[in-house]
Design a protein around this motif. Structure first.
Motif, PDB file in Angstrom:
ATOM      1  N   ALA A 179      -1.821  -2.056   0.720  1.00 15.11           N
ATOM      2  CA  ALA A 179      -1.815  -1.923  -0.783  1.00 15.11           C
ATOM      3  C   ALA A 179      -2.534  -0.570  -1.256  1.00 15.11           C
ATOM      4  O   ALA A 179      -3.438  -0.371  -0.342  1.00 15.11           O
ATOM      5  CB  ALA A 179      -2.235  -3.042  -1.731  1.00 15.11           C
ATOM      6  N   GLY A 180      -2.327   0.318  -2.125  1.00 15.90           N
ATOM      7  CA  GLY A 180      -3.133   1.368  -2.569  1.00 15.90           C
ATOM      8  C   GLY A 180      -3.022   2.600  -1.555  1.00 15.90           C
ATOM      9  O   GLY A 180      -1.913   2.666  -1.009  1.00 15.90           O
ATOM     10  N   THR A 181      -4.011   3.264  -1.258  1.00 20.00           N
ATOM     11  CA  THR A 181      -4.155   4.484  -0.495  1.00 20.00           C
ATOM     12  C   THR A 181      -5.081   4.429   0.382  1.00 20.00           C
ATOM     13  O   THR A 181      -6.098   4.089   0.103  1.00 20.00           O
ATOM     14  CB  THR A 181      -4.296   5.710  -1.686  1.00 20.00           C
ATOM     15  N   PRO A 182      -4.937   4.904   1.583  1.00 21.77           N
ATOM     16  CA  PRO A 182      -5.703   5.124   2.507  1.00 21.77           C
ATOM     17  C   PRO A 182      -6.626   6.265   2.175  1.00 21.77           C
ATOM     18  O   PRO A 182      -6.315   7.241   1.957  1.00 21.77           O
ATOM     19  CB  PRO A 182      -5.179   5.176   4.007  1.00 21.77           C
ATOM     20  N   THR A 183      -7.982   6.111   2.843  1.00 24.13           N
ATOM     21  CA  THR A 183      -8.963   7.130   2.702  1.00 24.13           C
ATOM     22  C   THR A 183      -9.580   7.601   3.733  1.00 24.13           C
ATOM     23  O   THR A 183      -9.709   6.831   4.946  1.00 24.13           O
ATOM     24  CB  THR A 183     -10.093   6.493   1.706  1.00 24.13           C
ATOM     25  N   LEU A 184      -9.354   8.649   4.138  1.00 24.46           N
ATOM     26  CA  LEU A 184      -9.923   9.745   5.343  1.00 24.46           C
ATOM     27  C   LEU A 184     -11.332  10.034   5.115  1.00 24.46           C
ATOM     28  O   LEU A 184     -11.606  10.700   4.107  1.00 24.46           O
ATOM     29  CB  LEU A 184      -8.997  10.741   5.626  1.00 24.46           C
ATOM     30  N   MET A 185     -12.162   9.374   6.034  1.00 27.25           N
ATOM     31  CA  MET A 185     -13.346   9.454   5.673  1.00 27.25           C
ATOM     32  C   MET A 185     -14.139  10.587   6.316  1.00 27.25           C
ATOM     33  O   MET A 185     -13.615  10.923   7.289  1.00 27.25           O
ATOM     34  CB  MET A 185     -14.036   7.891   6.227  1.00 27.25           C
ATOM     35  N   GLY A 186     -15.064  11.235   5.736  1.00 24.67           N
ATOM     36  CA  GLY A 186     -15.854  12.361   6.067  1.00 24.67           C
ATOM     37  C   GLY A 186     -17.202  12.410   5.484  1.00 24.67           C
ATOM     38  O   GLY A 186     -17.390  12.161   4.488  1.00 24.67           O
ATOM     39  N   ASN A 187     -18.278  13.017   6.215  1.00 20.77           N
ATOM     40  CA  ASN A 187     -19.561  13.345   5.974  1.00 20.77           C
ATOM     41  C   ASN A 187     -20.187  14.113   6.808  1.00 20.77           C
ATOM     42  O   ASN A 187     -19.515  14.339   8.068  1.00 20.77           O
ATOM     43  CB  ASN A 187     -20.236  12.096   5.438  1.00 20.77           C
ATOM     44  N   ALA A 188     -21.408  14.348   6.795  1.00 20.70           N
ATOM     45  CA  ALA A 188     -22.139  15.278   7.753  1.00 20.70           C
ATOM     46  C   ALA A 188     -22.444  14.498   8.806  1.00 20.70           C
ATOM     47  O   ALA A 188     -23.106  14.821   9.840  1.00 20.70           O
ATOM     48  CB  ALA A 188     -23.361  15.715   6.982  1.00 20.70           C
ATOM     49  N   TYR A 189     -22.449  13.109   8.756  1.00 17.67           N
ATOM     50  CA  TYR A 189     -22.438  12.192  10.155  1.00 17.67           C
ATOM     51  C   TYR A 189     -21.444  12.226  11.095  1.00 17.67           C
ATOM     52  O   TYR A 189     -21.408  11.629  12.022  1.00 17.67           O
ATOM     53  CB  TYR A 189     -22.935  11.031   9.647  1.00 17.67           C
ATOM     54  N   LEU A 190     -20.450  13.060  10.889  1.00  9.86           N
ATOM     55  CA  LEU A 190     -19.253  13.433  11.724  1.00  9.86           C
ATOM     56  C   LEU A 190     -18.840  11.895  11.864  1.00  9.86           C
ATOM     57  O   LEU A 190     -18.312  11.530  12.996  1.00  9.86           O
ATOM     58  CB  LEU A 190     -19.695  13.742  13.121  1.00  9.86           C
ATOM     59  N   THR A 191     -17.869  11.413  10.760  1.00 11.32           N
ATOM     60  CA  THR A 191     -17.411  10.158  10.804  1.00 11.32           C
ATOM     61  C   THR A 191     -15.934  10.472  11.432  1.00 11.32           C
ATOM     62  O   THR A 191     -15.493   9.812  11.948  1.00 11.32           O
ATOM     63  CB  THR A 191     -17.233   9.427   9.492  1.00 11.32           C
ATOM     64  N   THR A 192     -15.290  11.802  11.080  1.00 13.78           N
ATOM     65  CA  THR A 192     -14.097  12.125  11.471  1.00 13.78           C
ATOM     66  C   THR A 192     -14.288  13.485  12.222  1.00 13.78           C
ATOM     67  O   THR A 192     -14.784  14.308  11.287  1.00 13.78           O
ATOM     68  CB  THR A 192     -13.090  12.151  10.250  1.00 13.78           C
ATOM     69  N   TRP A 193     -14.061  13.700  13.268  1.00 15.87           N
ATOM     70  CA  TRP A 193     -14.291  14.696  13.980  1.00 15.87           C
ATOM     71  C   TRP A 193     -13.486  15.075  14.873  1.00 15.87           C
ATOM     72  O   TRP A 193     -12.527  14.523  15.519  1.00 15.87           O
ATOM     73  CB  TRP A 193     -15.731  14.764  14.672  1.00 15.87           C
TER      74      TRP A 193
END
Length: 201
Positions: A179-193
């Motif tokens: 349900a809803g919308t997926p969130t692509l996670m990101g931050n300075a801790y390199l969650t997505t790289w």
């Protein structure tokens, strides 16, 4: 000034050094200097022009969370960088382009995290895609939560591929939430790289 020509001769000595303040040159353009099998070159100084240094290299990441379309393949836009030796990564598109003269084998690696704060994640898939003379795929990853859906997950992938100058590399994500919308996670801790470098051969 002395000029000596040795043809098919053997020079045996323990030390060859140039005059003070000058440099020593071995051979001329077109010549081949051979180090035979079993011989060792022992260097205690600074060596330049030998081997390689794993350039170009890049390390990009997603700097902040962003929503993406549900159950749709999407190119991941890594919008910030920690390293980019050749300025070859585009943070507007998330695409690395091999610089001129830098074709060869590359190691590529990615990690992409998706969360669904108001629902649950059913499936996550990623794959790396490289374009140019022909399309290559690398680093496929998958998480399948169907029947036991989770709050989020990180998918990893890596591979070694041969790229020519002007070839590109990017990462694609497919996120399916119930349900809803997926969130692509990101931050300075390199969650997505996404990172890569040329391999010394």
């Amino acid at each position: 000034e002395y000029i000596c020509n040795f043809i098919m001769s053997t020079l045996e000595t323990n030390l060859i050094q140039p005059s003070t303040g000058t440099s020593l040159t071995l051979g001329a353009s077109g010549d081949t200097i051979t180090i035979p099998s079993g011989a060792t070159i022992a260097n205690s100084g600074t060596a330049t022009g030998f081997g390689g240094d794993n350039t170009p290299y890049f390390h990009a990441y997603r700097s902040a969370n962003t929503n993406i379309s549900d159950a749709t393949w999407t190119v991941v836009v890594f919008d910030a960088e920690k390293q980019d030796s050749a300025g070859a990564f585009n943070t507007s598109t998330g695409i690395f382009t091999v610089p001129s003269g830098q074709g060869g084998k590359y190691y590529l690696e990615h990690g992409v995290r998706i969360e669904a704060s108001t629902s649950q994640v059913d499936r996550l898939y990623t794959y790396g895609e490289s374009g140019g003379g022909s399309t290559q795929y690398w680093g496929n990853g998958a998480l399948d939560f169907r029947g036991n859906a989770g709050q989020g997950g990180t998918v990893y992938g890596s591979g070694i591929i041969t790229l020519a100058a002007a070839d590109t590399a990017k990462v694609n994500i497919y996120a399916d939430v119930n349900a809803g919308t997926p969130t692509l996670m990101g931050n300075a801790y390199l969650t997505t790289w996404f990172l890569g470098y040329k391999i010394i051969e």
